[in-house]
Design an enzyme around this catalytic site. Structure first.
Site, mmCIF file in Angstrom:
data_model
loop_
_atom_site.group_PDB
_atom_site.id
_atom_site.type_symbol
_atom_site.label_atom_id
_atom_site.label_comp_id
_atom_site.label_asym_id
_atom_site.label_seq_id
_atom_site.Cartn_x
_atom_site.Cartn_y
_atom_site.Cartn_z
ATOM 1 N N ASP A 106 -7.462 3.581 2.053
ATOM 2 C CA ASP A 106 -7.074 4.978 1.892
ATOM 3 C C ASP A 106 -7.511 5.505 0.532
ATOM 4 O OD1 ASP A 106 -5.819 4.700 4.319
ATOM 5 O OD2 ASP A 106 -3.879 4.233 3.418
HETATM 6 N N1 URA Z 1 -3.273 -0.203 5.126
HETATM 7 C C1 URA Z 1 -2.944 1.004 4.608
HETATM 8 O O1 URA Z 1 -1.910 1.557 4.946
HETATM 9 N N2 URA Z 1 -3.796 1.569 3.732
HETATM 10 C C2 URA Z 1 -4.930 0.986 3.293
HETATM 11 O O2 URA Z 1 -5.643 1.548 2.471
HETATM 12 C C3 URA Z 1 -5.251 -0.280 3.831
HETATM 13 C C4 URA Z 1 -4.406 -0.850 4.749
#
Ligand code: URA
Length: 261
Positions: A106
């Site tokens: 993310d």
């Molecule tokens: N899970 C998440 O919630 N965010 C990420 O960036 C990676 C795995």
């Protein structure tokens, strides 16, 4: 045509040291295009040479594999309509035309991200069938509860009704708001949604391993490094969760706190 020393070519793809390669070459155990090459400093064409060591054919790959320690604020995309992309962080001399992030973190997540122009490898990494394990360190808004261990192991049901595969989770010894989690799939916002499903909230998230490939401590946030072929193979090997917890979790969790609090 990419000319490269034979010992460099072999050491990037195997665990042999330069001196071992020298010995093997002298013994006639290394062939290039079917002919024994006795000197390990011989230059070969890394794009086309068929190199064989002790009967084992080595791949001559033209692809590039970059490991980035992703900072917050960058998107895992090749298209910058949603913000600055992680590709911006790859120095010009390391970048190739078809490069893209092989996986998703993310915008506010940090840590290990593979960037490559090898579509086939990326496909294998992302394939749910390969079940590549990934380890994340998270900072939670509320204290970790021991019942999470069984709930995650049984398969967390997300708010939208989807069920996750069994995952392992453990909290830090010195802080009940820090935890380490291992999952082997890559659903959208998966880790955040798993903790949300047990009534908690992820404030910070850093990915610290992809398979047996561990984010090197020396790789600062925002930096990247070229991976060797043998490192790339580590992606497909399993990580020992308990060993990782005792050896690396204390360092990674301290980094997470120091970098962002
Ligand atoms: N899970 C998440 O919630 N965010 C990420 O960036 C990676 C795995």
């Amino acid at each position: 045509m990419a000319q490269i020393r034979l010992d460099k070519f072999i050491s990037e793809r195997t665990e042999y040291s330069r001196s071992q390669i020298k010995e093997l070459a002298a013994k006639g155990k290394i062939t290039v295009d079917g002919t024994a090459v006795k000197r390990s400093d011989t230059k070969i064409d890394s794009d086309t040479a068929a190199v064989n060591v002790c009967g084992q054919e080595l791949k001559s790959s033209r692809y590039r594999y970059i490991l980035l320690n992703k900072p917050q604020g960058y998107v895992c995309s090749t298209d910058d309509k949603d913000g600055e992309t992680v590709l911006k962080l790859i120095p010009q001399e390391m970048r190739t035309k078809g490069m893209f992030p092989a996986g998703r973190l993310d915008k506010d997540s940090t840590g290990a991200l593979l960037i490559t122009d090898d579509g086939e490898l990326a496909h294998q990494i992302l394939s749910p069938r390969r079940k590549i394990t990934k380890i994340y360190i998270v900072k939670l808004a509320r204290p970790f509860e021991n019942n999470y261990i069984n709930k995650f192991a049984e398969g967390i049901k997300l708010a939208d009704g989807e069920t996750c595969l069994p995952a392992r989770v453990k909290s830090a010894e010195n802080s009940d708001k820090l935890a380490m989690i291992e999952i082997c799939e890559g659903k959208y916002h998966q880790v955040k949604r798993m903790f949300a499903a047990v009534g908690n909230h992820v404030e910070r998230l850093a990915r610290v391993s992809l398979g047996a490939l561990i984010l090197p401590e020396k790789l600062a946030i925002g930096e990247c490094m070229e991976l060797l072929h043998k490192d790339v193979e580590n992606l497909f090997k399993p990580q020992d969760f308990d060993l990782f917890y005792s050896q690396f979790f204390p360092v990674f969790s301290a980094n997470l706190i120091n970098n962002y609090l």
